[in-house]
Design an enzyme around this catalytic site. Structure first.
Site, short mmCIF file in Angstrom:
data_model
loop_
_atom_site.label_atom_id
_atom_site.label_comp_id
_atom_site.label_asym_id
_atom_site.label_seq_id
_atom_site.Cartn_x
_atom_site.Cartn_y
_atom_site.Cartn_z
N CYS A 1 0.85 -1.10 -0.06
CA CYS A 1 0.07 0.04 -0.05
C CYS A 1 0.94 1.29 -0.03
CB CYS A 1 -0.88 -0.03 1.18
SG CYS A 1 -1.92 -1.52 1.33
N HIS B 1 -2.90 6.70 3.66
CA HIS B 1 -3.53 5.48 3.33
C HIS B 1 -4.89 4.99 4.22
CE1 HIS B 1 -3.83 1.52 2.20
NE2 HIS B 1 -3.58 0.80 3.25
N ASN C 1 -10.15 -0.54 1.68
CA ASN C 1 -8.48 -0.53 1.68
C ASN C 1 -8.08 -0.85 0.06
OD1 ASN C 1 -5.91 -1.00 1.18
ND2 ASN C 1 -5.80 -2.02 3.40
O1 UT7 Z 1 -2.88 -1.89 4.02
C1 UT7 Z 1 -2.28 -2.66 5.15
C2 UT7 Z 1 -3.33 -3.54 5.29
N1 UT7 Z 1 -3.73 -4.28 6.62
C3 UT7 Z 1 -4.56 -3.18 7.32
O2 UT7 Z 1 -4.52 -2.08 7.39
C4 UT7 Z 1 -4.76 -3.96 8.72
C5 UT7 Z 1 -4.73 -3.24 10.10
N2 UT7 Z 1 -5.57 -3.93 10.91
C6 UT7 Z 1 -6.65 -3.63 11.21
O3 UT7 Z 1 -7.15 -2.80 10.41
C7 UT7 Z 1 -7.39 -4.32 12.21
O4 UT7 Z 1 -6.71 -5.05 13.33
C8 UT7 Z 1 -8.61 -5.29 11.89
C9 UT7 Z 1 -9.76 -4.31 11.36
C10 UT7 Z 1 -7.86 -6.07 10.61
C11 UT7 Z 1 -9.16 -6.01 12.92
O5 UT7 Z 1 -9.54 -5.07 14.01
P1 UT7 Z 1 -9.37 -5.39 15.41
O6 UT7 Z 1 -9.92 -4.19 16.21
O7 UT7 Z 1 -7.83 -5.49 15.78
O8 UT7 Z 1 -10.14 -6.92 15.84
P2 UT7 Z 1 -9.45 -8.43 16.27
O9 UT7 Z 1 -8.54 -8.83 15.14
O10 UT7 Z 1 -8.58 -8.06 17.44
O11 UT7 Z 1 -10.62 -9.19 16.61
C12 UT7 Z 1 -11.69 -8.77 17.50
C13 UT7 Z 1 -12.66 -9.93 17.30
C14 UT7 Z 1 -12.18 -11.35 17.12
O12 UT7 Z 1 -13.06 -12.08 17.83
P3 UT7 Z 1 -12.53 -12.70 19.38
O13 UT7 Z 1 -11.28 -13.40 19.17
O14 UT7 Z 1 -12.61 -11.26 19.97
O15 UT7 Z 1 -14.00 -13.32 19.67
C15 UT7 Z 1 -12.52 -11.39 15.60
O16 UT7 Z 1 -12.62 -13.02 15.45
O17 UT7 Z 1 -13.51 -9.54 16.31
C16 UT7 Z 1 -13.52 -10.72 15.50
N3 UT7 Z 1 -13.89 -10.59 14.11
C17 UT7 Z 1 -14.90 -10.21 13.45
N4 UT7 Z 1 -16.12 -9.98 14.03
C18 UT7 Z 1 -17.09 -9.69 12.90
C19 UT7 Z 1 -12.81 -10.54 13.18
N5 UT7 Z 1 -13.27 -9.90 11.82
C20 UT7 Z 1 -14.63 -9.91 12.01
C21 UT7 Z 1 -15.57 -9.63 11.32
N6 UT7 Z 1 -16.85 -9.41 11.76
N7 UT7 Z 1 -15.49 -9.22 9.89
#
Ligand code: UT7
Length: 320
Positions: free
Chosen positions: A105, A245, A275
């Site tokens: 990105c 970004h 994104n």
């Molecule tokens: O250009 C570079 C590309 N990458 C990025 O920019 C990614 C950067 N990271 C992020 O934006 C965030 O880390 C995410 C949006 C990917 C995830 O957000 P988060 O607040 O870090 O959530 P998490 O991964 O800690 O997940 C929290 C919970 C989990 O459940 P448990 O384990 O707490 O029960 C996930 O399983 O949310 C769950 N989860 C979802 N729930 C509903 C993960 N994806 C989803 C979803 N819908 N789509």
């Protein structure tokens, strides 16, 4: 500048029917409401060429006048020839040297710095830079932790000499190769060529440790922007328009808090496109400009982060 996105819109409501997720989760965790998805058979070069044509028209530059074309992408049409070669053919830019640049990105900002340096050196006069990605083709649509985040698009700019004191003032590029494993497409390269097993194992899809990329992003966006500003004797107070970004609204907010940049100076369109990888910064820059938010002599800061893990920031003084 130019931009192109596919016609098809995929909303959070659509995703609720595909994986176990909710509009509420996606909106509060990322800020994304909808994204554009390429049609079957629609490839990176198709969007890149559309964006490029618009940029050339806006700049009043004929394709044959281009000296160099750089396509920043992690989703080339194929491993080789470079997508930049395909764009060159489509445009009829027969006098241009071409190459692809893989910096995730951050790719467009990487390309901008390289373009500006080749122009400064006198080697080239007109360089077409494009950030284009069709991540939907390498997304596992059953993995809710990634499939809600990405969209497809392309953004392009014709870079050329400008009046003294305007243009690219400074840039800061870098990478932490040792953190590369946090965001990969594991198979299909020379390490693990495509096989029935790699396809069955989902190894041709994006694999990401979201939390690790998140922490990296928040830290590095502030650091790199400050470094680029310092190189040209400015501070974050001097920024008129900040183009980050567009990965996640929470990352953007956290980075802006660290930099002390007021909300009204920050351009955000993550809700509309998700994104779009290398296309994210140029699409945001294009829209900010066309919405009348960027004026002559404004200080515009661009900042990206992504697969690599890479980062890149650039400070521009707007104007021809
Ligand atoms: O250009 C570079 C590309 N990458 C990025 O920019 C990614 C950067 N990271 C992020 O934006 C965030 O880390 C995410 C949006 C990917 C995830 O957000 P988060 O607040 O870090 O959530 P998490 O991964 O800690 O997940 C929290 C919970 C989990 O459940 P448990 O384990 O707490 O029960 C996930 O399983 O949310 C769950 N989860 C979802 N729930 C509903 C993960 N994806 C989803 C979803 N819908 N789509």
């Amino acid at each position: 500048m130019g931009m192109a996105v596919p016609e098809k819109i995929l909303t959070n409501a659509d995703l609720e029917k595909m994986v176990e997720t909710t509009d509420e989760w996606i909106t509060t965790r990322t800020g994304i409401k909808e994204r554009r998805i390429a049609a079957p058979g629609e490839a990176t070069s198709d969007l890149a060429t559309r964006a490029a044509r618009q940029a050339l028209e806006g700049a009043g530059v004929e394709p044959e006048q281009l000296d160099l074309i750089i396509v920043a992408t992690v989703t080339p049409d194929m491993s080789f020839p470079a997508t930049a070669c395909i764009v060159q053919m489509e445009l009829g830019a027969d006098n241009a040297a071409v190459f692809d640049l893989s910096a995730g990105c951050s790719g467009f900002v990487y390309a901008l710095d390289i373009a500006a340096r080749t122009i400064e050196s006198g080697a080239y006069e007109r360089v077409l830079i494009i950030g284009a990605d069709v991540l939907s083709k390498i997304t596992d649509w059953s993995d809710r932790s990634t499939c809600v985040l990405f969209g497809d698009g392309a953004g392009a700019a014709v870079v050329g000499p400008v009046q003294n004191g305007k243009g690219l003032l400074a840039a800061d590029l870098g990478a932490v190769g040792k953190s590369g494993h946090f965001l990969t497409l594991p198979a299909g390269g020379s390490r693990t060529p495509a096989s029935v097993e790699t396809v069955e194992g989902g190894q041709h899809y994006i694999h990401m440790h979201g939390n690790e990329v998140y922490k990296f992003a928040v830290r590095v966006m502030g650091e790199t922007t400050k470094k680029a500003l310092a190189k040209c004797g400015l501070t974050s107070k001097d920024i008129d328009v900040f183009i980050p970004h567009q990965a996640n609204i929470r990352i953007i907010d956290a980075a802006c808090r660290r930099l002390g940049i007021e909300d009204e100076k920050v351009f955000v369109n993550v809700h509309a496109y998700g994104n779009t990888s290398a296309a994210s910064v140029p699409i945001a820059l294009y829209e900010a400009y066309h919405e009348g938010l960027i004026h002559d002599s404004d200080i515009v800061a661009l900042v990206g982060f992504g697969a690599g893990l890479t980062w890149a920031s650039a400070i521009l003084k707007w104007g021809r």
